[in-house]
Design a protein around this motif. Structure first.
Motif, PDB file in Angstrom:
ATOM      1  N   HIS A 424       0.836  -1.206   0.000  1.00 44.97           N
ATOM      2  CA  HIS A 424       0.000   0.000   0.000  1.00 44.97           C
ATOM      3  C   HIS A 424       0.870   1.255   0.000  1.00 44.97           C
ATOM      4  N   LEU A 425       1.973   1.244   0.777  1.00 46.01           N
ATOM      5  CA  LEU A 425       2.887   2.390   0.772  1.00 46.01           C
ATOM      6  C   LEU A 425       3.471   2.614  -0.620  1.00 46.01           C
ATOM      7  N   ALA A 426       3.847   1.521  -1.282  1.00 45.75           N
ATOM      8  CA  ALA A 426       4.375   1.653  -2.639  1.00 45.75           C
ATOM      9  C   ALA A 426       3.312   2.195  -3.590  1.00 45.75           C
ATOM     10  N   ARG A 427       2.072   1.762  -3.418  1.00 44.10           N
ATOM     11  CA  ARG A 427       0.975   2.242  -4.276  1.00 44.10           C
ATOM     12  C   ARG A 427       0.729   3.742  -4.059  1.00 44.10           C
ATOM     13  N   LEU A 428       0.776   4.181  -2.822  1.00 48.95           N
ATOM     14  CA  LEU A 428       0.555   5.600  -2.538  1.00 48.95           C
ATOM     15  C   LEU A 428       1.643   6.457  -3.168  1.00 48.95           C
ATOM     16  N   ASP A 429       2.910   6.010  -3.079  1.00 53.57           N
ATOM     17  CA  ASP A 429       3.996   6.773  -3.700  1.00 53.57           C
ATOM     18  C   ASP A 429       3.877   6.765  -5.222  1.00 53.57           C
ATOM     19  N   ALA A 430       3.442   5.645  -5.783  1.00 53.62           N
ATOM     20  CA  ALA A 430       3.285   5.582  -7.235  1.00 53.62           C
ATOM     21  C   ALA A 430       2.171   6.514  -7.705  1.00 53.62           C
ATOM     22  N   GLU A 431       1.068   6.556  -6.972  1.00 50.53           N
ATOM     23  CA  GLU A 431      -0.028   7.450  -7.344  1.00 50.53           C
ATOM     24  C   GLU A 431       0.367   8.918  -7.211  1.00 50.53           C
ATOM     25  N   ALA A 432       1.237   9.215  -6.241  1.00 48.77           N
ATOM     26  CA  ALA A 432       1.685  10.596  -6.060  1.00 48.77           C
ATOM     27  C   ALA A 432       2.808  10.973  -7.015  1.00 48.77           C
ATOM     28  N   GLY A 433       3.301  10.024  -7.819  1.00 46.34           N
ATOM     29  CA  GLY A 433       4.394  10.305  -8.744  1.00 46.34           C
ATOM     30  C   GLY A 433       5.753  10.361  -8.092  1.00 46.34           C
ATOM     31  N   ALA A 434       5.851   9.876  -6.851  1.00 43.30           N
ATOM     32  CA  ALA A 434       7.130   9.929  -6.142  1.00 43.30           C
ATOM     33  C   ALA A 434       8.039   8.763  -6.492  1.00 43.30           C
ATOM     34  N   ALA A 435       7.486   7.678  -7.028  1.00 43.87           N
ATOM     35  CA  ALA A 435       8.270   6.491  -7.361  1.00 43.87           C
ATOM     36  C   ALA A 435       8.399   6.389  -8.874  1.00 43.87           C
ATOM     37  N   GLY A 437       9.661   4.523 -12.561  1.00 46.53           N
ATOM     38  CA  GLY A 437       9.453   3.190 -13.110  1.00 46.53           C
ATOM     39  C   GLY A 437      10.543   2.214 -12.703  1.00 46.53           C
ATOM     40  N   ASP A 438      11.800   2.697 -12.662  1.00 53.15           N
ATOM     41  CA  ASP A 438      12.891   1.816 -12.238  1.00 53.15           C
ATOM     42  C   ASP A 438      12.721   1.386 -10.786  1.00 53.15           C
ATOM     43  N   GLN A 439      12.273   2.297  -9.934  1.00 48.93           N
ATOM     44  CA  GLN A 439      12.059   1.938  -8.537  1.00 48.93           C
ATOM     45  C   GLN A 439      10.935   0.915  -8.396  1.00 48.93           C
ATOM     46  N   GLN A 440       9.869   1.078  -9.157  1.00 48.21           N
ATOM     47  CA  GLN A 440       8.778   0.110  -9.098  1.00 48.21           C
ATOM     48  C   GLN A 440       9.235  -1.256  -9.594  1.00 48.21           C
ATOM     49  N   LEU A 441      10.077  -1.278 -10.628  1.00 46.31           N
ATOM     50  CA  LEU A 441      10.613  -2.548 -11.107  1.00 46.31           C
ATOM     51  C   LEU A 441      11.500  -3.194 -10.048  1.00 46.31           C
ATOM     52  N   LYS A 442      12.304  -2.384  -9.347  1.00 44.04           N
ATOM     53  CA  LYS A 442      13.159  -2.914  -8.285  1.00 44.04           C
ATOM     54  C   LYS A 442      12.319  -3.497  -7.154  1.00 44.04           C
ATOM     55  N   ILE A 443      11.209  -2.830  -6.834  1.00 39.45           N
ATOM     56  CA  ILE A 443      10.323  -3.341  -5.786  1.00 39.45           C
ATOM     57  C   ILE A 443       9.731  -4.680  -6.205  1.00 39.45           C
ATOM     58  N   GLY A 562      -9.231   0.848  -2.829  1.00 42.00           N
ATOM     59  CA  GLY A 562      -8.911   1.452  -4.109  1.00 42.00           C
ATOM     60  C   GLY A 562     -10.116   1.435  -5.028  1.00 42.00           C
ATOM     61  N   PRO A 563      -9.984   2.029  -6.190  1.00 44.65           N
ATOM     62  CA  PRO A 563     -11.123   2.060  -7.129  1.00 44.65           C
ATOM     63  C   PRO A 563     -11.508   0.673  -7.635  1.00 44.65           C
ATOM     64  N   GLU A 564     -10.623  -0.311  -7.532  1.00 50.21           N
ATOM     65  CA  GLU A 564     -10.952  -1.651  -7.998  1.00 50.21           C
ATOM     66  C   GLU A 564     -12.091  -2.282  -7.210  1.00 50.21           C
ATOM     67  N   ARG A 565     -12.284  -1.848  -5.962  1.00 49.09           N
ATOM     68  CA  ARG A 565     -13.337  -2.449  -5.145  1.00 49.09           C
ATOM     69  C   ARG A 565     -14.739  -2.117  -5.655  1.00 49.09           C
TER      70      ARG A 565
END
Length: 642
Positions: A424-435, A437-443, A562-565
């Motif tokens: 969830h923390l990773a998702r929040l940073d991705a939505e805020a544009g803080a992460a 693409g390379d960081q998301q791939l590393k995660i 999230g919106p998926e629900r």
């Protein structure tokens, strides 16, 4: 830019730096006053239990304080006299040990320096032979050495014999001991008044520090008093026992001045980390000089090492454990800082003074950074640590922490309390544009490694992911594909008994897919035939030859809100039409939220808030299914009568 035009954060940092500089300057310039005051306050915490014990015996307050201070004074004087007597005996015995020291130093020189000197001589000889072939050698006997000429007008002076009057010797002795006596007298005087006005000083401190919040000031003062008093009393008793043990053991080894070694060991143990080593070095040097052999020095070092291990690893943790709440690094840094600021006394008082700063940071919002820097508590939560290590691309430390967690908790609990909130923390940073693409791939790579390492199927550990593959598919899809290589496309046979399969379906996001795969693996580790499918596969219908009655439970998994629900109702309706006999359960994890969504209203299906609850439901179903007279399980917690 003027100070008024500076940003608010810059003004705050500047004011804090200036305040810290002023405090350090006052501590250094006022050390002649602050050191006796601090030492008296610390000794009052040590003496206070004795005063309270005398008060319980119905001794007057003034009499109790005077008795405690006199007892402390007598103890200190006895300790000083014993130290002085032992030092004088060592000084008188030094000529007797001179031959032993010279012989052992010569042996050490032969063993250590001798080979080096021989190597140097051999090298020099080879160099001289080479130079002899090139340059004519000047023989030493051809060189006439003349005595140094005397300098005219300079007369050699013989050192005069030292003669002093006995009164001068007495005066020098008094001037030598006057400053320590003066310092001790000031400390005892301040200690007496601190003990006499203990309640009054406490009320004044609360009035000054907690004029607006008496409760917080009282809690801070009680916390500091209890921690420091417990620490001082416990450490005093431990160090006293350590000194007595050293004295007794060295006396049995027949080491002269064993009492001095015991006193030094007990006193130096107040110095963090290096105090015992310094006392052990002194005792070993003394044994080195006394004994003609080497056994006494080796046994002395062994005694110090053994007793220090026993006291440090067995006695102290059981007696007061981590009562200080300080991290080991902060203790070392505090020892260096306070010894630089106040000298040897600051080195001894470094731990209690730093403990006072820790308590101040714990109970004061403005000083909260002190608790963060000095305390031994974890500064990051478990999900934050997981996410930080994943950003750093370090799966090994995550796996080590996970295995330490699994020694006390289950794998399902680790996924619920660590992995899902970290996602969830990773998702929040991705939505805020803080992460990026390379960081998301590393995660994703780290999560794949962790999931494979914690998987019960050891065959999956041999299969390594490739970065290019993970760029195309999600972590959950990759893990599922690796499992399908062992179990087949449908993750098992299609012809199964009635009500023997558990299906796990994510709501569509990559994190939902990963949480679904994790749930499937958790269930399969419990010998439950769990299978992971996506909503797109459900849209395509059941595979040819599959029996809808073979499915007992369907878990609809969502990793966090999230919106998926919003798709949950439509997917549920589709599953009811496709699998009418299956029990549909929603697994809606809260993510980093504190509250679970297990009590949602308006849902026809039961909802649970963790993967662990889903595993528990599946285990109950499996147990009920194995009983001979079992009935179908209603997932709301009751048995149906059909």
């Amino acid at each position: 830019m003027s100070v008024k035009e500076a940003p608010g954060w810059l003004r705050d940092h500047s004011s804090r730096i200036i305040t810290a500089g002023i405090v350090l300057a006052l501590l250094y310039l006022g050390r002649s006053v602050l050191i006796p005051l601090a030492l008296a306050i610390m000794l009052s915490l040590l003496v206070t239990p004795a005063v309270r014990a005398l008060r319980r015996l119905r001794v007057g307050r003034t009499s109790s304080v005077l008795v405690a201070v006199v007892a402390l004074t007598v103890l200190g004087m006895g300790l000083a006299v014993a130290l002085g007597t032992q030092i004088l005996r060592i000084a008188a015995s030094l000529p007797q040990y001179e031959s032993n020291v010279q012989r052992k130093l010569k042996t050490l020189e032969e063993v250590t320096v001798g080979p080096l000197l021989r190597l140097t001589d051999q090298t020099s000889r080879l160099i001289e032979i080479r130079e002899f072939a090139e340059v004519p050698q000047v023989r030493a006997r051809d060189v006439e050495r003349s005595p140094p000429a005397a300098v005219p007008g300079v007369v050699a002076l013989e050192p005069p014999e030292f003669t002093s009057h006995p009164l001068q010797l007495l005066w020098k002795l008094l001037t030598t001991v006057w400053r320590p006596l003066q310092f001790a007298g000031i400390v005892l005087l301040v200690l007496t008044f601190v003990l006499l006005e203990h309640e009054s000083l406490r009320d004044r401190f609360i009035r000054i520090a907690g004029a607006t919040d008496i409760r917080a000031a009282t809690l801070a003062l009680n916390d500091a008093g209890e921690r420091l008093s417990r620490y001082f009393v416990s450490q005093f008793l431990v160090n006293l026992a350590f000194g007595l043990a050293i004295w007794t053991t060295l006396s049995m080894l027949r080491l002269p001045q064993a009492l001095l070694c015991g006193i030094l060991a007990g006193v130096m143990r107040f110095v963090p980390y290096v105090g015992v080593g310094m006392a052990a070095l002194f005792a070993a040097v003394l044994a080195f000089a006394v004994d003609p052999g080497w056994s006494l020095a080796v046994c002395t070092l062994g005694v110090f090492i053994l007793l220090d291990i026993v006291v440090g690893q067995l006695v102290e943790p059981h007696l007061y454990g981590h009562a200080t709440g300080l991290s080991p690094l902060s203790v070392v840094v505090a020892a260096i800082f306070w010894s630089w600021l106040w000298g040897p006394v600051g080195l001894i008082l470094s731990t209690p003074l730093t403990l006072c700063l820790l308590v101040a940071g714990r109970h004061s919002k403005g000083l909260g950074v002190l608790e963060l820097l000095l305390g031994n508590a974890q500064t990051l939560t478990l999900p934050q640590r997981f996410y930080q290590r994943a950003l750093s691309g370090d799966p090994h430390e995550i796996i080590a922490n996970a295995r330490a967690f699994l020694k006390k908790e289950s794998l399902a609990a680790y996924c619920d309390r660590v992995v899902i909130p970290a996602l969830h923390l990773a998702r929040l940073d991705a939505e805020a544009g803080a992460a990026t693409g390379d960081q998301q791939l590393k995660i994703r790579r780290v999560i794949v490694d962790v999931a494979a390492a914690l998987s019960s199927n050891r065959l999956l550990l041999r299969r390594r992911h490739r970065g290019a593959v993970l760029e195309e598919v999600t972590a959950g899809r990759w893990l599922r594909q690796q499992r399908e290589q062992l179990t087949g496309k449908w993750q098992g046979p299609l012809g199964v008994p009635r009500g023997s399969i558990v299906i796990c379906i994510g709501l569509g996001s990559p994190d939902d897919e990963l949480a679904t795969e994790v749930l499937a693996r958790l269930l399969r580790s419990e010998k439950i035939d769990a299978r992971h499918f996506s909503p797109a596969e459900i849209d395509a219908g059941l595979p040819p030859g599959a029996d809808p009655d073979g499915v007992a439970i369907v878990f609809l998994v969502s990793a966090f809100p999230g919106p998926e629900r919003e798709r949950a109702d439509s997917i549920s309706q589709q599953l009811h039409e496709l699998l009418p006999q299956a029990n549909l359960i929603r697994v809606f994890c809260p993510g980093v939220a504190a509250l679970s969504e297990s009590s949602e209203s308006g849902n026809a299906e039961p909802t649970v808030g963790s993967l662990g609850e889903a595993v528990a439901i599946s285990e109950s179903w499996k147990k009920a299914r194995s009983e001979p007279r079992s009935q179908p399980l209603n997932m709301r917690g009751t048995w149906s009568s059909g």
